[in-house]
Write an enzyme that holds these catalytic residues in place. Structure first.
Site: not given
Length: 453
Positions: A139, A393
């Protein structure tokens, strides 16, 4: 003037063709004008949405990591990302302006050079990584290291002139400092990095040795770019060693599991997929080939992609499969899978990308959002995942497909995805009659079949 009926047949045919051509040119010009007007309107909507989020972050949360919009407060989330159990949270961490770091490239795209320069100045003067905070390597890499490198490249691009004053590679120096703090995570017998690293103290005592395929296979872009920009090969070497070790651990079917042990090199979860825990592994292989041009990246990607088509694909959908046998394990749709059509566009598989994208959009139309996880074999949303975390996405895949095809239908899709969500408390309880358009149905034995077979 001579009547058309008096013209000989050849001249009459020629004149008719000219008239028809003129008609279609007028219609085409009108369509193009409408399309350009629509694109302009959509661009303005995107601009408004971005500044709605950015301005409120700067007003209510900056310099903390993220805005909590409902309470107009903040959260210092860098240590929380990927930390589902919220373990080992720091007591004196006050944020690293993560949202600002991630927003710089958007400010550049929107042409806001003054705000971009203001952000660069603030980060140069205030951002420090010598903090006692345990962060998720994956991350922190994609958000902070990637954000700093992207902003640095934009800052030094002479065609943009985003910075009017002096810029002495401050963002690159910050990225280099952060990259050096990542390196202890790679000091394992396998070369596979720990999933967690303390930015000040390195790997903590008794740190978990479990990580995901994505976690150790999605570092090469940022760390490779960092090496190229600084001349220090350690970053790229560490990420590349991990990537190659991961590839050596694949099964004879060219499949990789989801989780593994970085010390022993043993797989912990054998189920393989294009979804959570594996997704960005595929993405980084192809993009590393595009960015760096090394043939072995393409060889790894092409082998892994062919295996995914052979063992995961069922019509337009992709299920999970055992990495050793190739047999299906879980029949489920996850929202993270929506990146796949975009990746297929980059790989040149436009037909397959279009097929899967349309099914994902059909899901979106049924729910108004994309469920985080939907159990295909039970026709129900996963009982513990009845939420939608605003994932990008599907929008990204829509953008790639529009750029590849210029089909205005994808603009319509993008416009629908961009609308403010009308939150209905019971949306997640509504199961659509069917997720499948055309001839896709659920067979009696619980497998997806096509009526075209």
């Amino acid at each position: 003037m001579m009547s058309c009926t008096l013209l000989n047949p050849k001249k009459r045919l020629f004149l008719c063709l000219l008239v028809s051509l003129a008609f279609f040119l007028v219609v085409d010009t009108s369509s193009q004008q409408h399309l350009e007007a629509k694109k302009k309107l959509m661009r303005e909507k995107v601009r408004q949405m971005f500044y709605h989020a950015y301005d409120n972050y700067m007003t209510y949360a900056f310099p903390h990591d993220e805005l909590k919009p409902l309470t107009k407060s903040f959260t210092d989330s860098l240590s929380e990302l990927g930390n589902l159990k919220l373990e080992h949270l720091p007591t004196d961490y006050n944020g690293s302006a993560v949202t600002l770091v991630e927003s710089l490239s958007s400010l550049a795209i929107l042409g806001n050079s003054s705000e971009f320069e203001k952000g660069v100045r603030w980060l140069s003067d205030n951002l420090k990584f010598d903090i006692d905070a345990r962060v998720n390597l994956f991350e922190c890499n994609i958000r902070v290291l990637g954000g700093l490198i992207s902003a640095h490249l934009l800052a030094i691009d002479p065609t943009n002139r985003l910075i009017q004053g002096s810029y002495n590679n401050q963002l690159l120096r910050l990225a280099e400092d952060l990259g050096k703090r990542f390196l202890p995570a790679f000091e394992t017998p396998t070369g596979l990095p720990y999933a967690w690293i303390n930015l000040k103290n390195g790997v903590m005592e008794n740190e978990t040795t479990e990580t995901s395929t994505s976690g150790c296979g999605s570092l090469i872009l940022e760390m490779g770019a960092l090496s190229r920009l600084t001349g220090d090969p350690r970053f790229e070497s560490a990420a590349l060693r991990a990537l190659r070790q991961l590839w050596r651990m694949r099964s004879s079917l060219d499949l990789l599991g989801t989780t593994l042990d970085v010390v022993t090199g043993e797989w912990l979860e054998y189920s393989s997929s294009i979804g959570a825990g594996v997704d960005s592994f595929y993405e980084y292989l192809l993009k590393a080939y595009i960015l760096f041009g090394k043939e072995d990246y393409w060889q790894m990607f092409s082998s892994a992609y062919l295996a995914s088509q052979k063992y995961f694909r069922h019509g337009p959908w992709y299920h999970e499969a055992n990495m050793w046998s190739g047999k299906p394990t879980y029949w489920q749709l996850t929202s993270l899978q929506a990146f796949w059509p975009g990746l297929q566009v980059l790989a040149g598989d436009i037909a397959a990308a279009n097929s899967t994208h349309r099914e994902f959009f059909h899901v979106w139309e049924k729910f108004g959002v994309l469920p985080e996880r939907y159990l295909l074999d039970h026709q129900m949303i996963h009982p513990t995942m009845k939420y939608y975390p605003l994932r990008p996405e599907l929008a990204e895949s829509t953008f790639y497909l529009y750029q590849a095809t210029k089909d205005p239908w994808y603009l319509d899709v993008g416009e629908i995805e961009g609308h403010p969500i009308q939150v209905v408390s019971s949306w997640h309880e509504k199961v659509p009659k069917s997720y499948f358009s055309g001839n896709w149905t659920l067979s009696k034995r619980g497998a997806w079949e096509s009526g075209a077979n």
